[in-house]
Design a protein around this motif. Sequence first.
Motif, mmCIF file in Angstrom:
data_model
loop_
_atom_site.group_PDB
_atom_site.id
_atom_site.type_symbol
_atom_site.label_atom_id
_atom_site.label_comp_id
_atom_site.label_asym_id
_atom_site.label_seq_id
_atom_site.Cartn_x
_atom_site.Cartn_y
_atom_site.Cartn_z
ATOM 1 N N VAL A 216 0.860 -1.207 0.000
ATOM 2 C CA VAL A 216 0.000 0.000 0.000
ATOM 3 C C VAL A 216 0.883 1.239 0.000
ATOM 4 C CG1 VAL A 216 -1.927 1.214 1.107
ATOM 5 C CG2 VAL A 216 -1.481 -1.112 1.739
ATOM 6 N N ALA A 217 1.878 1.264 0.903
ATOM 7 C CA ALA A 217 2.695 2.473 1.066
ATOM 8 C C ALA A 217 3.401 2.837 -0.237
ATOM 9 C CB ALA A 217 3.716 2.263 2.186
ATOM 10 N N SER A 218 4.091 1.854 -0.853
ATOM 11 C CA SER A 218 4.880 2.186 -2.045
ATOM 12 C C SER A 218 3.981 2.567 -3.221
ATOM 13 C CB SER A 218 5.835 1.044 -2.408
ATOM 14 O OG SER A 218 5.120 -0.154 -2.492
ATOM 15 N N ASN A 219 2.858 1.863 -3.366
ATOM 16 C CA ASN A 219 1.955 2.184 -4.489
ATOM 17 C C ASN A 219 1.261 3.524 -4.307
ATOM 18 O OD1 ASN A 219 1.899 0.023 -6.583
ATOM 19 N ND2 ASN A 219 1.665 -1.206 -4.758
ATOM 20 N N LEU A 220 0.860 3.797 -3.065
ATOM 21 C CA LEU A 220 0.169 5.068 -2.812
ATOM 22 C C LEU A 220 1.117 6.245 -3.066
ATOM 23 C CD1 LEU A 220 -2.505 6.219 -1.926
ATOM 24 C CD2 LEU A 220 -1.799 5.974 0.450
ATOM 25 N N LYS A 221 2.361 6.077 -2.656
ATOM 26 C CA LYS A 221 3.359 7.136 -2.871
ATOM 27 C C LYS A 221 3.561 7.381 -4.377
ATOM 28 C CE LYS A 221 6.519 9.959 -1.540
ATOM 29 N NZ LYS A 221 6.197 11.128 -0.709
ATOM 30 N N ARG A 222 3.561 6.271 -5.141
ATOM 31 C CA ARG A 222 3.761 6.378 -6.588
ATOM 32 C C ARG A 222 2.536 7.040 -7.249
ATOM 33 N NH1 ARG A 222 2.101 3.064 -10.124
ATOM 34 N NH2 ARG A 222 1.639 1.449 -8.607
ATOM 35 N N SER B 30 1.710 13.466 -3.219
ATOM 36 C CA SER B 30 1.426 14.577 -2.302
ATOM 37 C C SER B 30 0.726 14.122 -1.014
ATOM 38 C CB SER B 30 0.563 15.630 -3.012
ATOM 39 O OG SER B 30 -0.698 15.062 -3.282
ATOM 40 N N LEU B 31 0.263 12.878 -0.962
ATOM 41 C CA LEU B 31 -0.452 12.439 0.251
ATOM 42 C C LEU B 31 0.540 12.181 1.399
ATOM 43 C CD1 LEU B 31 -3.061 9.924 -1.268
ATOM 44 C CD2 LEU B 31 -3.528 12.181 -0.291
ATOM 45 N N PRO B 32 0.236 12.682 2.607
ATOM 46 C CA PRO B 32 1.151 12.439 3.733
ATOM 47 C C PRO B 32 0.979 11.023 4.299
ATOM 48 C CG PRO B 32 -0.714 13.780 4.439
ATOM 49 C CD PRO B 32 -0.937 13.475 2.997
ATOM 50 N N ILE B 33 2.034 10.215 4.150
ATOM 51 C CA ILE B 33 1.948 8.807 4.601
ATOM 52 C C ILE B 33 2.923 8.593 5.757
ATOM 53 C CG2 ILE B 33 2.238 6.379 3.922
ATOM 54 C CD1 ILE B 33 2.003 7.314 0.983
ATOM 55 N N LEU B 34 2.439 7.915 6.806
ATOM 56 C CA LEU B 34 3.324 7.513 7.896
ATOM 57 C C LEU B 34 3.192 5.997 8.057
ATOM 58 C CD1 LEU B 34 5.115 8.106 10.425
ATOM 59 C CD2 LEU B 34 2.992 8.273 11.714
ATOM 60 N N VAL B 35 4.336 5.312 7.987
ATOM 61 C CA VAL B 35 4.307 3.858 8.174
ATOM 62 C C VAL B 35 4.895 3.533 9.538
ATOM 63 C CG1 VAL B 35 5.134 1.638 7.309
ATOM 64 C CG2 VAL B 35 4.563 3.453 5.695
ATOM 65 N N GLU C 155 16.538 -3.433 6.158
ATOM 66 C CA GLU C 155 16.031 -2.534 7.212
ATOM 67 C C GLU C 155 14.950 -1.608 6.659
ATOM 68 O OE1 GLU C 155 19.293 -0.455 9.003
ATOM 69 O OE2 GLU C 155 20.322 -2.360 9.384
ATOM 70 N N PHE C 156 13.902 -1.396 7.470
ATOM 71 C CA PHE C 156 12.819 -0.496 7.059
ATOM 72 C C PHE C 156 13.364 0.903 6.769
ATOM 73 C CE2 PHE C 156 9.778 -3.358 9.461
ATOM 74 C CZ PHE C 156 9.121 -3.794 8.317
ATOM 75 N N SER C 157 14.349 1.350 7.594
ATOM 76 C CA SER C 157 14.849 2.717 7.408
ATOM 77 C C SER C 157 15.423 2.895 5.997
ATOM 78 C CB SER C 157 15.890 3.063 8.478
ATOM 79 O OG SER C 157 16.886 2.086 8.474
ATOM 80 N N ASN C 158 16.122 1.848 5.485
ATOM 81 C CA ASN C 158 16.650 1.902 4.114
ATOM 82 C C ASN C 158 15.530 1.937 3.085
ATOM 83 O OD1 ASN C 158 19.397 1.985 4.099
ATOM 84 N ND2 ASN C 158 19.638 -0.226 4.386
ATOM 85 N N ILE C 159 14.572 1.031 3.285
ATOM 86 C CA ILE C 159 13.483 0.907 2.295
ATOM 87 C C ILE C 159 12.693 2.212 2.217
ATOM 88 C CG2 ILE C 159 11.352 -0.330 1.706
ATOM 89 C CD1 ILE C 159 12.443 -2.702 3.386
ATOM 90 N N PHE C 160 12.316 2.747 3.387
ATOM 91 C CA PHE C 160 11.416 3.909 3.357
ATOM 92 C C PHE C 160 12.144 5.205 3.002
ATOM 93 C CE2 PHE C 160 8.731 0.854 5.666
ATOM 94 C CZ PHE C 160 7.670 0.861 4.774
ATOM 95 N N SER C 161 13.440 5.295 3.337
ATOM 96 C CA SER C 161 14.137 6.513 2.898
ATOM 97 C C SER C 161 14.284 6.481 1.373
ATOM 98 C CB SER C 161 15.482 6.690 3.610
ATOM 99 O OG SER C 161 16.372 5.713 3.173
ATOM 100 N N ASN C 162 14.472 5.280 0.835
ATOM 101 C CA ASN C 162 14.505 5.106 -0.620
ATOM 102 C C ASN C 162 13.191 5.548 -1.275
ATOM 103 O OD1 ASN C 162 16.274 4.223 -2.540
ATOM 104 N ND2 ASN C 162 15.492 2.144 -2.605
ATOM 105 N N LEU C 163 12.089 5.251 -0.587
ATOM 106 C CA LEU C 163 10.764 5.567 -1.140
ATOM 107 C C LEU C 163 10.312 7.000 -0.837
ATOM 108 C CD1 LEU C 163 8.864 2.274 -0.112
ATOM 109 C CD2 LEU C 163 9.275 3.037 -2.453
ATOM 110 N N GLY C 164 11.027 7.674 0.069
ATOM 111 C CA GLY C 164 10.620 9.023 0.481
ATOM 112 C C GLY C 164 9.374 8.998 1.362
#
Length: 394
Positions: free
Chosen positions: A20-26, A30-35, A64-73
Amino acid sequence: MKSIKKPIVIVGAGFGGMTVASNLKRINPSLPILVVDSEANFIFKPLMYEVLSEELSMWETAPEFSNIFSNLGITFLRNCLTKIRFDEKMLEFCDDLTLGYECLILCTGSVSNNFSVKGVDENCYFFNNLNDLKKVKLFLQKIQNNKTKNNLFVIGAGPSGVEIACKIHDTYLNKFNINIIERSNEILGRNKIFNQEEAEKALERRKINVLLNSTVQEISDQKISILDNSEIKELDQDVVIWTAGVKPNLSYINEHVIQKNGRILVNEKFQINNYENSFAIGDISIIKGMEDLPLTAQVAMQQGNHLAKNIDLLFQEKDLKPFNFEDNGEMISLGIGEASISALGVTLSGKLAFEARRLIYSSKMPDISKSLKSAASWLFQKKSIINNFINNKP
Ligand SMILES: Cc1cc2nc3c(=O)[nH]c(=O)nc-3n(C[C@H](O)[C@H](O)[C@H](O)COP(=O)(O)OP(=O)(O)OC[C@H]3O[C@@H](n4cnc5c(N)ncnc54)[C@H](O)[C@@H]3O)c2cc1C
């Protein structure tokens, strides 16, 4: 577009949450997402067996989640959800943090189910998360040098039980007498017939003993007692791995949320009854009218993909669309370098299936291409080749 003051909060960043997170970001950057996730690492569960056999390293299957999510913004918070105040749209976490949300997506997965069998928690290893994997691996490595052959029991002949038994056999050749205990009269009872037959052959070739129609009654530190044809038998054990089943991970939910078979009952748009803008997907949920969907990564990812599109529609104030599941088949690993695939009318086994399975899974790994480590990994190299191919396609 509706204006949003609070974030879309996704709790649980496994297969459902990550999708959900990666697709929604794509779809809508502009939507504010917090995982939020209680763990520091994603775990690609279908590849846990390959870590046990050292075909893959721990960090490759558990980035690590920190790597994945910083990659995704995307903003990531490590914390454990303990309570939801649906009426106030508030979340409570284990360190007393409270957080408001505009929209809530729950996808906290499953935990091992001991089915209240005596002695399971005290005397068994589980195989459902990164911690379990580390503990089993460490213990097997430690006892492999025992002078006598160890009696190893796997409880449950579903995919996890069969896959782990084959991998342990191939990794620790002749170090263990491997047995699988299964309550029903067949292995892989809910899987495709082709995979079931290939698994039977794989177990036979490895001389893994399968005890069917056998129900575990109790497990002590040295014995397993089973009920076999109305007779109780006591078996000597050195190690027991419990893969008999899972239950939804819902310790934070209260009784006001409607549940079925212990899972959150949602409609075909994943909405939780009566609570506006609250959704549940993956192993914790059960869809009214689609109760038979399996608890798999494939289902969780398809749901995550669909929900991302629906959340975008929600904030455009358009109607949400109902979910339909497409069965893309299934793959199981059957020892080192072997697998079986039954998908979309095609069946494949042996080495070719093993390579195909790894390739398919590499394309499904979350992206960590900005991390230095990814360059050293077969999985991530293949993922980047597949991504380049898809992105450059005419
Ligand atoms: C060993 C093994 C092999 C498997 N092999 C396959 C396979 O080959 N194919 C297949 O399709 N499926 C497979 N599955 C099943 C598949 O992994 C699950 O169905 C899938 O992971 C479910 O996705 P999910 O998003 O619901 O939950 P998960 O992927 O389990 O993610 C749940 C996340 O929620 C987090 N979380 C839990 N509670 C909280 C909390 N209170 N607060 C914050 N975070 C929390 C967890 O840390 C976790 O990251 C396998 C499972 C196992 C255990």
